[in-house]
Design a protein around this motif. Structure first.
Motif, PDB file in Angstrom:
ATOM      1  N   GLN A  72       0.823  -1.125  -0.031  1.00 47.46           N
ATOM      2  CA  GLN A  72      -0.037   0.217   0.683  1.00 47.46           C
ATOM      3  C   GLN A  72       0.889   1.318  -0.362  1.00 47.46           C
ATOM      4  O   GLN A  72       0.441   1.669  -0.864  1.00 47.46           O
ATOM      5  CB  GLN A  72      -0.736   0.342   1.116  1.00 47.46           C
ATOM      6  CG  GLN A  72      -2.007  -1.279   1.012  1.00 47.46           C
ATOM      7  CD  GLN A  72      -2.837  -1.224   2.449  1.00 47.46           C
ATOM      8  OE1 GLN A  72      -2.897   0.080   3.377  1.00 47.46           O
ATOM      9  NE2 GLN A  72      -3.390  -2.572   2.625  1.00 47.46           N
ATOM     10  N   TRP A 124       4.554   1.769  -1.208  1.00 51.06           N
ATOM     11  CA  TRP A 124       4.760   1.795  -2.336  1.00 51.06           C
ATOM     12  C   TRP A 124       3.396   2.009  -3.488  1.00 51.06           C
ATOM     13  O   TRP A 124       3.654   2.870  -4.611  1.00 51.06           O
ATOM     14  CB  TRP A 124       4.981   0.673  -2.947  1.00 51.06           C
ATOM     15  CG  TRP A 124       6.077   0.138  -4.249  1.00 51.06           C
ATOM     16  CD1 TRP A 124       5.338  -0.223  -5.122  1.00 51.06           C
ATOM     17  CD2 TRP A 124       7.345   0.644  -4.741  1.00 51.06           C
ATOM     18  NE1 TRP A 124       6.399  -0.545  -6.405  1.00 51.06           N
ATOM     19  CE2 TRP A 124       7.271   0.661  -5.618  1.00 51.06           C
ATOM     20  CE3 TRP A 124       7.923   1.053  -3.534  1.00 51.06           C
ATOM     21  CZ2 TRP A 124       8.798   1.412  -6.557  1.00 51.06           C
ATOM     22  CZ3 TRP A 124       9.199   1.556  -4.219  1.00 51.06           C
ATOM     23  CH2 TRP A 124       9.588   1.734  -5.975  1.00 51.06           C
ATOM     24  N   ASP A 125       2.281   1.284  -3.561  1.00 50.77           N
ATOM     25  CA  ASP A 125       0.844   1.725  -4.345  1.00 50.77           C
ATOM     26  C   ASP A 125       1.197   3.467  -3.879  1.00 50.77           C
ATOM     27  O   ASP A 125       1.040   4.710  -5.632  1.00 50.77           O
ATOM     28  CB  ASP A 125      -0.290   1.363  -4.284  1.00 50.77           C
ATOM     29  CG  ASP A 125       0.741  -0.350  -4.903  1.00 50.77           C
ATOM     30  OD1 ASP A 125       1.736  -0.400  -5.460  1.00 50.77           O
ATOM     31  OD2 ASP A 125      -1.265  -1.199  -5.077  1.00 50.77           O
ATOM     32  N   SER A 126       1.294   4.024  -3.275  1.00 49.74           N
ATOM     33  CA  SER A 126       0.678   5.595  -3.126  1.00 49.74           C
ATOM     34  C   SER A 126       1.709   6.335  -3.137  1.00 49.74           C
ATOM     35  O   SER A 126       1.776   7.635  -4.002  1.00 49.74           O
ATOM     36  CB  SER A 126       0.081   5.900  -1.434  1.00 49.74           C
ATOM     37  OG  SER A 126       1.350   5.965  -0.349  1.00 49.74           O
ATOM     38  N   LEU A 157       4.229   5.254  -6.300  1.00 50.30           N
ATOM     39  CA  LEU A 157       3.451   5.265  -7.672  1.00 50.30           C
ATOM     40  C   LEU A 157       2.289   6.388  -7.584  1.00 50.30           C
ATOM     41  O   LEU A 157       2.535   7.375  -8.840  1.00 50.30           O
ATOM     42  CB  LEU A 157       3.069   3.775  -7.742  1.00 50.30           C
ATOM     43  CG  LEU A 157       4.731   2.852  -7.603  1.00 50.30           C
ATOM     44  CD1 LEU A 157       3.985   1.227  -8.551  1.00 50.30           C
ATOM     45  CD2 LEU A 157       5.552   3.272  -8.721  1.00 50.30           C
ATOM     46  N   THR A 158       1.864   6.157  -6.808  1.00 46.26           N
ATOM     47  CA  THR A 158       0.407   6.869  -7.563  1.00 46.26           C
ATOM     48  C   THR A 158       0.093   8.910  -7.578  1.00 46.26           C
ATOM     49  O   THR A 158      -0.304   9.670  -8.059  1.00 46.26           O
ATOM     50  CB  THR A 158      -1.062   6.681  -7.035  1.00 46.26           C
ATOM     51  OG1 THR A 158      -1.211   6.803  -5.433  1.00 46.26           O
ATOM     52  CG2 THR A 158      -1.538   5.079  -7.309  1.00 46.26           C
ATOM     53  N   ALA A 159       1.606   9.113  -6.584  1.00 42.96           N
ATOM     54  CA  ALA A 159       1.494  10.475  -6.354  1.00 42.96           C
ATOM     55  C   ALA A 159       2.538  11.042  -7.268  1.00 42.96           C
ATOM     56  O   ALA A 159       2.914  12.528  -7.684  1.00 42.96           O
ATOM     57  CB  ALA A 159       2.269  10.853  -4.500  1.00 42.96           C
ATOM     58  N   ASN A 160       3.354  10.312  -7.723  1.00 45.53           N
ATOM     59  CA  ASN A 160       3.942  10.952  -9.093  1.00 45.53           C
ATOM     60  C   ASN A 160       4.266  10.361  -9.876  1.00 45.53           C
ATOM     61  O   ASN A 160       3.788   9.334 -10.383  1.00 45.53           O
ATOM     62  CB  ASN A 160       6.036  10.411  -8.266  1.00 45.53           C
ATOM     63  CG  ASN A 160       6.360  10.728  -7.015  1.00 45.53           C
ATOM     64  OD1 ASN A 160       5.890  12.330  -6.718  1.00 45.53           O
ATOM     65  ND2 ASN A 160       6.121  10.043  -6.398  1.00 45.53           N
ATOM     66  N   ALA A 161       4.436  11.170 -11.359  1.00 39.70           N
ATOM     67  CA  ALA A 161       3.882  10.559 -12.387  1.00 39.70           C
ATOM     68  C   ALA A 161       4.785   9.622 -12.851  1.00 39.70           C
ATOM     69  O   ALA A 161       6.079   9.848 -12.680  1.00 39.70           O
ATOM     70  CB  ALA A 161       4.147  12.645 -13.670  1.00 39.70           C
ATOM     71  N   PRO A 162       4.580   8.654 -14.052  1.00 46.20           N
ATOM     72  CA  PRO A 162       5.548   7.901 -14.057  1.00 46.20           C
ATOM     73  C   PRO A 162       7.046   8.304 -14.663  1.00 46.20           C
ATOM     74  O   PRO A 162       6.974   9.316 -15.775  1.00 46.20           O
ATOM     75  CB  PRO A 162       4.635   6.850 -15.329  1.00 46.20           C
ATOM     76  CG  PRO A 162       3.410   7.124 -14.713  1.00 46.20           C
ATOM     77  CD  PRO A 162       3.209   8.135 -14.546  1.00 46.20           C
TER      78      PRO A 162
END
Length: 77
Positions: free
Chosen positions: A24, A26-28, A30-35
């Motif tokens: 969770q 890690w996912d947070s 990843l979703t907080a930053n642009a790929p």
């Protein structure tokens, strides 16, 4: 304040709960930053170059699924 398992009471979680929480977290991130936002311009350009090379010469490359299958076969003869 020092961040630690103990300071948040996380040391009381079992291993499955810790892994779920780690996912969770890690996912947070990843979703907080642009790929690709953590890549330098040089790294981004190198990735573009490699993709273009692979697109131009697909016969020179092995798919991920094939590479994985070959690796697993070598590990489990």
């Amino acid at each position: 304040m020092t961040v630690s398992l103990e300071s948040f009471g996380l040391h009381q979680l079992n291993d499955d709960e810790k892994l779920a929480l780690a996912g969770q977290l890690w996912d947070s991130v990843l979703t907080a930053n642009a790929p690709g936002s953590a890549l330098s311009d040089a790294q981004r350009e190198e990735l573009r170059r490699r993709v273009a090379e692979a697109d131009a010469h697909p016969e020179d490359y092995v798919s991920w699924n094939d590479a994985l299958a070959r690796t697993l076969k070598r590990l489990n003869p």
